[in-house]
Design a protein around this motif. Structure first.
Motif: not given
Length: 301
Positions: A13-22
């Motif tokens: 989440i920290s790296e992508t800033r997105s729950l979906t992408q995480a």
């Protein structure tokens, strides 16, 4: 859910800033990511992210958790991966000023990679200070007085800002004796990001900042050196950038008594209790490499 897996999900989440992408990055469902984040926030007692319709952003507590997660996950991965002969594995991200990185960091890194064939290194050269935490930097080289921060710093040398010009230019235009003499000279200015054309001088009461009449402005140190060697004016650069030219006589140092105090060079790393062994070994060896280089000592001038 395994708590290490919770940390991996949070770091995604920290790296992508997105729950979906995480969820895609970790290979789980978005619902699993949401549950893991909720569980971690409940267990820690603090909000770790702020959500909006498009992206999530880390809170101050979330940024701190991210730093700790990187360390914990790195230690775990290294413990698993390095059981065979203690080999260093994984990715290191390093940042340094552009010219310093070309002259010192990149040569060291190539040697370090030869000794550690299972490692990967990502070098980010930038004369602006990038966010070490945001960019997941493992080691940063900084030149100048450091602001207060939670970073761990090791001093590895010091340099001066020196004023230089070619012998040809000084023979034609004369040698400036004081900073005010520069008004009658061509100035090669290394462009700053704030756009100010001024130099600060030592040897004057309380120091003094003077505007300089820049005839040529360049945002690249090597190009400044090329122009100075060709006799286009007086330049101010860092001593390690000029030391070879000074030794060859292709540039002459002027206004020595008006130079400001030396600038320290530090190697920085995020302040954490536990860091991966690859990061610790890299920083120790890089620090020793820089400490042993005479170009980074004021006495060498």
């Amino acid at each position: 859910m395994d708590r290490l897996e919770e940390l991996r999900i949070f770091q995604a989440i920290s790296e992508t800033r997105s729950l979906t992408q995480a969820a895609t990055k970790v290979g789980v469902s978005p619902a699993t990511v949401s549950r893991a984040l909720t569980a971690l926030e409940e267990r820690s007692g603090v909000r770790l992210v702020e959500r909006n319709t498009r992206r999530v952003s880390l809170t101050a507590a979330g940024r701190d958790m991210s730093v700790r997660a990187i360390s914990i996950l790195g230690d775990y991965d290294e413990a698993i991966n390095n059981l065979d002969q203690g080999l260093l594995r994984g990715l290191l991200r390093i940042t340094a000023p552009v010219q310093f990185g070309r002259l010192f960091v990149t040569p060291f890194v190539t040697q370090f990679l030869e000794r550690n064939p299972e490692l990967e290194v990502d070098i980010v050269l930038d004369d602006r200070y990038i966010d070490v935490i945001e960019q997941r930097i493992d080691a940063a080289v900084r030149i100048g007085v450091l602001p207060d921060s939670d970073m761990v710093a090791r001093k590895v040398g010091e340099v001066r800002r020196v004023h230089v010009a070619s012998p040809q230019y000084l023979a034609e235009r004369g040698t400036p004796q004081t900073p005010t003499d520069l008004v009658g000279h061509n100035i090669i200015f290394g462009t700053r990001y704030d756009g100010k054309h001024e130099w600060i001088f030592g040897g004057l009461p309380n120091g003094q900042s003077l505007g300089v009449p820049a005839r040529l402005s360049i945002n690249d140190v090597e190009s400044v050196l090329v122009a100075a060697r060709a006799g286009h004016g007086v330049a101010r650069i860092l001593s390690y950038q000029a030391i070879d030219d000074l030794a060859r006589g292709s540039l002459i140092r002027v206004l020595r008594e008006y130079e400001v105090q030396p600038l320290p060079i530090h190697v920085l790393m995020p302040s954490t209790r536990h860091i991966p062994r690859r990061q610790r070994v890299f920083i120790e060896e890089l620090s020793l490499f820089l400490l042993e280089d005479p170009k980074l000592r004021i006495a060498a001038l």
